[in-house]
Enzyme design. Structure first.
Site, PDB file in Angstrom:
ATOM      1  CE1 TYR A 183      -3.343  -2.667  -0.030  1.00 43.71           C
ATOM      2  CE2 TYR A 183      -3.839  -2.236   2.264  1.00 43.71           C
ATOM      3  CZ  TYR A 183      -4.092  -2.919   1.100  1.00 43.71           C
ATOM      4  OH  TYR A 183      -5.106  -3.857   1.071  1.00 43.71           O
TER       5      TYR A 183
ATOM      6  CB  SER B 162     -14.257  -3.918  -2.675  1.00 44.35           C
ATOM      7  OG  SER B 162     -14.962  -3.010  -3.498  1.00 44.35           O
ATOM      8  N   PRO B 163     -16.473  -4.049   0.356  1.00 42.30           N
ATOM      9  CG  PRO B 163     -16.808  -3.434   2.583  1.00 42.30           C
ATOM     10  CD  PRO B 163     -15.743  -3.538   1.526  1.00 42.30           C
ATOM     11  CG  LEU B 164     -19.517   0.177   0.882  1.00 42.75           C
ATOM     12  CD1 LEU B 164     -19.465   1.700   0.976  1.00 42.75           C
ATOM     13  CD2 LEU B 164     -20.658  -0.375   1.722  1.00 42.75           C
ATOM     14  N   GLY B 165     -18.999  -2.733  -2.878  1.00 38.32           N
ATOM     15  CA  GLY B 165     -19.055  -3.091  -4.282  1.00 38.32           C
ATOM     16  C   GLY B 165     -19.013  -1.887  -5.201  1.00 38.32           C
TER      17      GLY B 165
ATOM     18  CB  VAL C  92     -23.844   0.156  -5.006  1.00 39.32           C
ATOM     19  CG1 VAL C  92     -25.155   0.940  -4.979  1.00 39.32           C
ATOM     20  CG2 VAL C  92     -24.122  -1.328  -4.798  1.00 39.32           C
ATOM     21  CG  PHE C  93     -22.794   4.244  -3.798  1.00 34.30           C
ATOM     22  CD1 PHE C  93     -24.088   4.700  -3.992  1.00 34.30           C
ATOM     23  CD2 PHE C  93     -22.535   3.403  -2.727  1.00 34.30           C
ATOM     24  CE1 PHE C  93     -25.104   4.343  -3.124  1.00 34.30           C
ATOM     25  CE2 PHE C  93     -23.548   3.047  -1.850  1.00 34.30           C
ATOM     26  CZ  PHE C  93     -24.837   3.515  -2.044  1.00 34.30           C
TER      27      PHE C  93
ATOM     28  CD  GLU D 119     -18.654  -0.712 -12.277  1.00 34.41           C
ATOM     29  OE1 GLU D 119     -19.643  -1.420 -12.600  1.00 34.41           O
ATOM     30  OE2 GLU D 119     -17.494  -1.152 -12.175  1.00 34.41           O
TER      31      GLU D 119
END
Length: 287
Positions: free
Chosen positions: A46, A200-203, A205-206, A208
């Site tokens: 990182y 990346s648990p929110l994927g 959704v916000f 794309e």
């Protein structure tokens, strides 16, 4: 060992994201801890091999007790960076490299142990004897408490587990990347007592504007009113309902969103609502 139900991911804390100063990182560590997040996820690469060192300085400035924290880090990716003489990105899961990476992370994080040490990616050249020898050395010397994997398939996990014990496997998992729920990955982890962690648990959704994300946004908007929460909380609550005990690794550096994420732990989705979210993700009813 028990990690917090929500884990703070540090990938974007440094130069790969918000480029936080040491004092800003220190305040963010305090904020996470004050909100019940005592587990922090790292990887040696990182920030181009810089973020661990910055986090180590920031944590020292907090004055918090290391014994109250759980630190996760990963190794195995040879990244192209100023500090490395690599001309191509590749993987190295040899015994010597794993041990050297762990020792470098200990130095950068300014700690005497890593609570969970993961192999970041599987390599086609990996040998379970080499991996097991490295894990045994690091455990016996007290440099790591637990050993695990990241992005490993069941067959790759079996290969490693033929020689050593695996505590956790960190995989990509969310409502928009739910393949592990259907292809046997999560079943395998439940059968083998491996703790699943979701990056990346929110994927997407916000991130794309796709038919899938638009369907999910409409669904989430409806449930926001019912559950009196935020879209982020609903996405995390959906993951937390899975019986395998998935621990989401959140990547935000926004204090308000961090505080909100913890509230998802107490948000209990009704079963039909959970499946409606699956339906909207897939674009069709379950079989």
């Amino acid at each position: 060992m028990t990690f917090s139900k929500i884990i703070a991911g540090t990938m974007t804390w440094g130069s790969w994201g918000k480029n936080l100063s040491v004092s800003e990182m220190s305040r963010l560590i305090h904020h996470c801890f004050d909100n019940g997040i005592d587990s922090f996820d790292h990887a040696d690469i990182y920030g181009g091999y810089t973020t661990e060192q910055e986090f180590g300085k920031a944590f020292k400035a907090t004055g918090l007790s290391r014994d109250k924290m759980k630190w996760i880090t990963k190794c195995g990716i040879q990244y192209i960076a100023e500090s490395r003489n690599n001309h191509v990105k590749h993987y190295d899961l040899s015994k010597d490299y794993i041990i050297r990476s762990a020792e470098e992370s200990l130095k950068n994080l300014q700690t005497d142990h890593i609570d969970l040490f993961l192999l970041h990616r599987p390599s086609p050249l990996m040998h379970p004897d080499e991996i097991a020898a490295a894990a045994a050395h690091l455990k016996v010397s007290g440099k790591i408490r637990e050993f695990g994997l990241s992005n490993f398939s069941p067959s790759q996990s079996d290969l490693v587990m033929s020689k050593t014990t695996i505590y956790a496997n960190q995989i990509q998992f969310s409502l928009t990347h739910a393949e592990s729920m259907w292809n046997g990955d999560l079943d395998y982890m439940m059968l083998n007592n491996i703790v699943p962690m979701a990056w990346s648990p929110l994927g997407s959704v916000f991130k794309e504007n796709t038919p899938q994300s638009e369907r999910l946004k409409r669904s989430l908007f409806k449930f926001i009113e019912k559950y009196r929460g935020t879209a982020d909380q609903l996405l995390l609550a959906w993951i937390l309902k899975h019986p395998s005990g998935i621990l989401p690794v959140i990547g935000t550096t926004n204090p308000e969103r961090i505080s909100n994420s913890v509230k998802a732990i107490d948000m209990k989705l009704e079963t039909e609502d959970w499946f409606e979210m699956v339906q909207e993700s897939q674009g069709h009813r379950v079989p």
